[in-house]
Design a protein around this motif. Structure first.
Motif, PDB file in Angstrom:
ATOM      1  N   ASP A 269      -0.889  36.913 103.857  1.00  0.00           N
ATOM      2  CA  ASP A 269       0.609  36.899 103.959  1.00  0.00           C
ATOM      3  C   ASP A 269       1.049  37.146 102.299  1.00  0.00           C
ATOM      4  OD1 ASP A 269       0.591  37.075 106.641  1.00  0.00           O
ATOM      5  OD2 ASP A 269       1.643  35.012 106.775  1.00  0.00           O
ATOM      6  N   GLY A 273      -1.723  41.221 102.644  1.00  0.00           N
ATOM      7  CA  GLY A 273      -0.793  41.815 103.428  1.00  0.00           C
ATOM      8  C   GLY A 273      -0.905  42.963 104.278  1.00  0.00           C
ATOM      9  N   SER A 274      -2.324  43.476 104.079  1.00  0.00           N
ATOM     10  CA  SER A 274      -2.538  44.673 105.008  1.00  0.00           C
ATOM     11  C   SER A 274      -3.098  44.443 106.278  1.00  0.00           C
ATOM     12  CB  SER A 274      -3.893  45.413 103.886  1.00  0.00           C
ATOM     13  OG  SER A 274      -4.905  44.612 104.252  1.00  0.00           O
ATOM     14  N   PRO A 377       3.756  18.561  93.723  1.00  0.00           N
ATOM     15  CA  PRO A 377       5.163  19.229  94.289  1.00  0.00           C
ATOM     16  C   PRO A 377       5.426  20.586  93.728  1.00  0.00           C
ATOM     17  CG  PRO A 377       5.280  17.406  92.451  1.00  0.00           C
ATOM     18  CD  PRO A 377       3.849  17.607  92.988  1.00  0.00           C
ATOM     19  N   LEU A 379       3.814  23.147  94.416  1.00  0.00           N
ATOM     20  CA  LEU A 379       3.185  24.174  95.138  1.00  0.00           C
ATOM     21  C   LEU A 379       4.150  24.972  95.673  1.00  0.00           C
ATOM     22  CD1 LEU A 379      -0.160  23.058  96.568  1.00  0.00           C
ATOM     23  CD2 LEU A 379       0.355  24.809  95.074  1.00  0.00           C
ATOM     24  N   VAL A 380       4.134  26.327  95.566  1.00  0.00           N
ATOM     25  CA  VAL A 380       5.016  27.300  96.401  1.00  0.00           C
ATOM     26  C   VAL A 380       4.314  27.871  97.464  1.00  0.00           C
ATOM     27  CG1 VAL A 380       5.997  29.702  96.364  1.00  0.00           C
ATOM     28  CG2 VAL A 380       6.625  27.775  94.401  1.00  0.00           C
ATOM     29  N   LYS A 403       5.618  26.371  90.920  1.00  0.00           N
ATOM     30  CA  LYS A 403       7.081  26.583  90.459  1.00  0.00           C
ATOM     31  C   LYS A 403       7.191  25.713  89.263  1.00  0.00           C
ATOM     32  CE  LYS A 403      11.310  27.685  92.371  1.00  0.00           C
ATOM     33  NZ  LYS A 403      12.259  27.765  93.476  1.00  0.00           N
TER      34      LYS A 403
ATOM     35  N   ARG B  36       1.197  46.377 103.652  1.00  0.00           N
ATOM     36  CA  ARG B  36       2.007  45.051 103.586  1.00  0.00           C
ATOM     37  C   ARG B  36       3.542  45.371 103.789  1.00  0.00           C
ATOM     38  NH1 ARG B  36       1.616  40.895  99.133  1.00  0.00           N
ATOM     39  NH2 ARG B  36       0.113  42.400  98.201  1.00  0.00           N
ATOM     40  N   ARG B  37       4.245  44.414 104.270  1.00  0.00           N
ATOM     41  CA  ARG B  37       5.577  44.566 104.805  1.00  0.00           C
ATOM     42  C   ARG B  37       6.417  43.761 103.730  1.00  0.00           C
ATOM     43  NH1 ARG B  37       7.873  47.888 108.221  1.00  0.00           N
ATOM     44  NH2 ARG B  37       9.105  46.289 109.259  1.00  0.00           N
ATOM     45  N   TYR B  75       6.992  43.712 111.840  1.00  0.00           N
ATOM     46  CA  TYR B  75       6.313  42.340 111.216  1.00  0.00           C
ATOM     47  C   TYR B  75       6.967  41.851 110.103  1.00  0.00           C
ATOM     48  CZ  TYR B  75       2.280  39.311 109.956  1.00  0.00           C
ATOM     49  OH  TYR B  75       1.351  38.578 109.351  1.00  0.00           O
ATOM     50  N   HIS B  78       6.602  36.423 107.528  1.00  0.00           N
ATOM     51  CA  HIS B  78       6.032  35.728 106.513  1.00  0.00           C
ATOM     52  C   HIS B  78       7.104  35.819 105.500  1.00  0.00           C
ATOM     53  CE1 HIS B  78       5.369  39.912 105.939  1.00  0.00           C
ATOM     54  NE2 HIS B  78       5.081  40.143 104.853  1.00  0.00           N
ATOM     55  N   ARG B  81      10.436  33.505 106.903  1.00  0.00           N
ATOM     56  CA  ARG B  81      10.300  31.985 107.414  1.00  0.00           C
ATOM     57  C   ARG B  81      10.852  31.271 106.296  1.00  0.00           C
ATOM     58  NH1 ARG B  81       4.014  32.787 107.197  1.00  0.00           N
ATOM     59  NH2 ARG B  81       3.465  32.530 104.924  1.00  0.00           N
ATOM     60  N   LEU B 195      14.210  37.316  94.746  1.00  0.00           N
ATOM     61  CA  LEU B 195      14.610  36.222  95.464  1.00  0.00           C
ATOM     62  C   LEU B 195      13.829  34.922  95.235  1.00  0.00           C
ATOM     63  CD1 LEU B 195      16.122  35.327  97.979  1.00  0.00           C
ATOM     64  CD2 LEU B 195      14.184  36.099  99.329  1.00  0.00           C
ATOM     65  N   VAL B 197      12.004  31.298  95.216  1.00  0.00           N
ATOM     66  CA  VAL B 197      10.920  31.081  96.251  1.00  0.00           C
ATOM     67  C   VAL B 197      11.065  29.523  96.125  1.00  0.00           C
ATOM     68  CG1 VAL B 197       8.638  30.934  96.096  1.00  0.00           C
ATOM     69  CG2 VAL B 197       9.782  32.739  95.050  1.00  0.00           C
ATOM     70  N   PRO B 198      11.027  28.959  97.521  1.00  0.00           N
ATOM     71  CA  PRO B 198      11.112  27.446  97.603  1.00  0.00           C
ATOM     72  C   PRO B 198       9.609  26.859  97.454  1.00  0.00           C
ATOM     73  CG  PRO B 198      10.674  28.572  99.814  1.00  0.00           C
ATOM     74  CD  PRO B 198      10.809  29.807  98.891  1.00  0.00           C
ATOM     75  N   THR B 199       9.517  25.682  97.073  1.00  0.00           N
ATOM     76  CA  THR B 199       8.291  25.066  97.205  1.00  0.00           C
ATOM     77  C   THR B 199       7.838  24.586  98.341  1.00  0.00           C
ATOM     78  OG1 THR B 199       9.084  22.716  97.017  1.00  0.00           O
ATOM     79  CG2 THR B 199       8.787  23.839  94.933  1.00  0.00           C
ATOM     80  N   LEU B 200       6.498  24.383  98.573  1.00  0.00           N
ATOM     81  CA  LEU B 200       6.086  23.852 100.186  1.00  0.00           C
ATOM     82  C   LEU B 200       6.831  22.956 100.545  1.00  0.00           C
ATOM     83  CD1 LEU B 200       2.272  24.330  99.642  1.00  0.00           C
ATOM     84  CD2 LEU B 200       4.021  26.039 101.078  1.00  0.00           C
ATOM     85  N   ARG B 201       7.244  21.720  99.564  1.00  0.00           N
ATOM     86  CA  ARG B 201       8.042  20.629 100.003  1.00  0.00           C
ATOM     87  C   ARG B 201       9.283  20.885 100.459  1.00  0.00           C
ATOM     88  NH1 ARG B 201       6.555  15.508  96.327  1.00  0.00           N
ATOM     89  NH2 ARG B 201       4.228  15.465  96.669  1.00  0.00           N
ATOM     90  N   GLU B 202      10.003  22.130  99.754  1.00  0.00           N
ATOM     91  CA  GLU B 202      11.258  22.445 100.219  1.00  0.00           C
ATOM     92  C   GLU B 202      11.214  22.940 101.533  1.00  0.00           C
ATOM     93  OE1 GLU B 202      13.249  23.091  95.631  1.00  0.00           O
ATOM     94  OE2 GLU B 202      12.075  24.811  96.778  1.00  0.00           O
TER      95      GLU B 202
END
Lengths: 480, 264
Positions: A269, A273-274, A377, A379-380, A403, B36-37, B75, B78, B81, B195, B197-202
């Motif tokens: 993703d 992405g393909s 923390p 990690l994105v 980040k 890719r989309r 699609y 991703h 979300r 745009l 990008v949020p962290t995984l925690r966010e």
């Protein structure tokens, strides 16, 4: 007279002014290396910069330079392609010069009878590969960095290529090489098909990361190239673990794909992405190369194995897409386009490659995916793929984005991530913290744990070859 | 409470189409099943600028609610979300089986139907245009259908208590105007284009990304609107090749053939 003026003056006298670059602008961008480019996007100037860059046009010039540096305690960082992923090119003090081998870019000999090519260290492998392809041959070594990479750097970092499952890593390709020791003494390891004359001395240079010798010339194997006969197959499998089992089955049954790649959904993703995946599905694909009959036979068997794991065959479009985009990252590294994205998103994308036996690689992947978001923390995103497989195991390439905070210390987030992965990997007996990027300065702090009791051999090598520790201090072996 | 609505489009990344598929492309274009989309470039900028506006309102002590609205995204999970984690309050996908390519009036009509069905927005943002079939007309029709004034090619928006300062490109340069709400703005080459990008925690802390899928009845155009005139934009570019042997030759060529001619 300051050290810079003295060093530049002395080396200019020894080598001639055309071989020395010393202006401050060039020194600020002398180490265009991965995570440091993030800070540069914000105008951050490296704390330490080289005294000068020696553009070495011959092994003799390398020898003279190293002799001078050895006599005057000047530190040396070797470079050819001028990029590195693990901070190999990071300058950590104010008494360092670069020896740039890029002017040594001649293809010395293409010997199609004995199936070897000899090239100087600065030879861009993209040009060499193109030259070989024109005659129906291939190096069989195609890293993602192909458009940037030079022969010397690939050998020095113990590189591997995207087709390594068939052709092997660079260590399987190097037949012989020439190098210069830190005291300026040139050495040559003659290229032969195989040798049983004691330990294999090639491996002192391969993977030495500029910390032991300066590699000036390399002789590597070449292969007949059959691009039109390549077999390809792309598949969707239920999940990453099922894909791992299928890839293992292909390898242990003795089939020889050239490319074996297995991506988890996060990686697909975010970066690829393909293929449109659902839930925990994973994407895997194989290619097989070789003369007529081989690709069809191995391809048919691999196809049956994939189907036996419940894989859905999705044809070759996604595989062709990978071929189209596999080196695209090189188009933007260090460009204003990349810098703008850094400045607006504060996100840095990176990868980290580890390797383990089949029996443990799945557990390592699971543990890393579970624990890393908890301890990092910044990690994105976090995903992974398999890209180099063996009879006894495979690698996992963790693909991640962070980040970043303050640009000047942004690299610390990556160092923390690397450390956290090492914490996971080092718990497993069959695993290694580094598969093919080299140790650099980023993973040097964990090399003792990685090598265990054999670390003493590496230390002894360093002390005996480079007693003055002038060769890339802090790289491969940590200081202190 | 201010209401912000962003209209965006999820598209195929045409940079990833195989050359062989371009060669074999028929009237419906190349095979895109494997590519890719992505968010349309200008739409991504519109989303980020909507979030910046929301941030600015919050700094002023004014609440703001942000709805991201798209039509038949395909699609896109991703992409969608993470919207909630970066500050989008509501993500709505209008679903239809109809082919709306090259139908800006009908596309705008469907968007307008949804927007007019809820509380009126104070600010509507949309990307300047999004290929393929990017006519750039959808935002203009949408403004007409919503009865809102339209500012084109905005590069930044700075809300104040009683108005919004909008910088936008015009033929003669950059114009700054203060807009009273409500209005619609197309986002062009904005100062902020990516745009966040949020962290995984966010992302984990954010409310579950409830993406609303709403069946859209695409009627014909709302009617009554016709472009006064249509002309093809001249996008031709001239190209000169310098055949010089070295940098000095190229510099001389550049000076003689480009710079001097431009100056004279």
């Amino acid at each position: 007279m300051g050290l810079k003026e003295k060093t530049v003056g002395d080396l200019t006298e020894i080598l001639g002014p055309e071989s020395i670059i010393s202006d401050d602008g060039a020194m600020r961008i002398a180490d265009p290396i991965m995570v440091r480019t993030y800070a540069k996007a914000f105008g951050y100037v490296p704390e330490h910069r080289p005294l000068c860059i020696v553009k070495a046009a011959s092994a003799e010039q390398v020898s003279k330079t190293l002799r001078y540096c050895s006599d005057n305690d000047i530190h040396v960082i070797a470079r050819t392609g001028a990029s590195s992923s693990e901070d190999q090119l990071l300058v950590i003090d104010d008494r360092t010069i670069f020896i740039d081998g890029s002017p040594m870019n001649r293809i010395v000999d293409i010997d199609t009878e004995n199936m070897v090519v000899t090239a100087q260290c600065g030879t861009p492998i993209a040009a060499l590969e193109e030259r070989l392809n024109a005659d129906g041959y291939t190096l069989g070594h195609a890293p993602q960095s192909l458009p940037l990479a030079s022969m010397g750097g690939l050998v020095a970092t113990r590189s591997t290529g995207q087709f390594s499952t068939y052709y092997g890593g660079i260590e399987d390709l190097v037949c012989g090489l020439e190098a210069v020791l830190p005291n300026g003494e040139p050495i040559a390891i003659r290229p032969v098909p195989r040798r049983a004359a004691g330990p294999d001395l090639r491996h002192i240079a391969i993977g030495s990361e500029g910390a032991l010798v300066f590699i000036t010339e390399v002789t590597v194997k070449i292969f007949k190239w059959y691009p039109d006969l390549m077999w390809k197959g792309g598949y969707i499998v239920e999940n990453f673990k099922t894909g791992l089992a299928a890839v293992r089955d292909v390898m242990v049954k003795g089939y020889k794909p050239s490319v074996v790649r297995l991506y988890d959904k996060a990686d697909v993703d975010h970066n690829y992405g393909s293929v449109k995946l659902k839930n925990e599905e994973a994407f895997m694909f194989f290619t097989v190369e070789g003369p007529g009959g081989v690709p069809e036979a191995h391809g048919a068997a691999i196809h049956q194995i994939a189907l036996s794991y419940g894989a859905e065959h999705i044809g070759v479009k996604a595989v062709d897409h990978w071929f189209l985009t596999r080196n695209r990252i090189c188009d933007t590294i260090g460009t204003e386009k990349e810098y703008v994205k850094f400045r607006e998103t504060n996100v840095y994308n990176a990868t980290l490659e580890i390797c383990a036996n089949w029996g443990q690689i799945g557990e390592i992947y699971d543990e890393a995916m579970r624990t890393l978001p908890e301890v990092i923390p910044e990690l994105v995103m976090l995903g992974g793929h398999v890209s180099h497989s063996y009879m006894n195991g495979t690698n996992v390439y963790f693909v991640y984005a962070l980040k970043m905070g303050d640009p000047a210390s942004a690299h610390l987030a990556q160092y923390r991530f690397v450390d956290a992965v090492c914490d996971v990997v080092l718990k497993y007996s069959s695993a290694t913290i580094v598969h093919h990027h080299g140790v650099g300065k980023m993973r040097a702090g964990r090399i003792r744990e990685e090598l265990g009791s054999s670390f003493t051999l590496l230390e002894m090598l360093k002390q005996s070859i480079d007693p003055g520790n002038i060769m890339n201090p802090g790289c491969l072996i940590p200081i202190g | 409470m201010k209401r912000i609505c962003v209209c965006f489009k999820v598209v195929d990344d045409f940079d990833e189409v195989l050359p062989s598929d371009w060669d074999e492309a028929g009237g419906d274009g190349p095979d895109l099943a494997y590519v890719r989309r992505i968010l349309g470039d200008f739409d991504e900028a519109a989303l980020e600028n909507a979030l910046l506006v929301k941030d600015a309102y919050r700094a002023l002590g004014i609440g703001a609610d942000l709805t991201a609205l798209t039509l038949a995204p395909g699609y896109a999970d991703h992409i969608l979300r993470n919207f909630a984690a970066v500050g989008v309050d509501r993500t709505v996908c209008l679903e239809t089986q109809e082919d709306l390519r090259f139908s800006p009036e009908r596309t705008a009509s469907a968007l307008a139907d949804f927007i007019l069905g809820g509380p009126p927005p104070d600010i509507v943002l949309a990307g300047l245009m999004t290929p393929p079939g990017g006519s750039g007309a959808v935002p203009l029709f949408l403004a007409e259908y919503l009865g809102l004034p339209c500012v084109t090619e905005a590069i930044s928006l700075t809300p104040a208590r009683d108005c919004v300062a909008v910088e936008h490109r015009v033929d003669s340069g950059i114009c700054r105007r203060e807009m009273l709400t409500a209005f619609l703005c197309t986002i062009g080459n904005a100062r902020r284009s990516y745009l966040r990008v949020p962290t995984l925690r966010e992302a984990l802390r954010a409310p579950a990304p409830a993406i609303e899928h709403v069946e859209s009845k695409i009627a014909g155009s709302r009617g009554g609107l016709k472009p006064l005139s249509v002309r093809r934009e001249d996008r031709r570019r001239d190209c000169l090749f310098s055949e010089g042997a070295d940098a000095s030759d190229h510099a001389a060529f550049l000076y003689e053939r480009v710079i001097k001619e431009a100056l004279l």
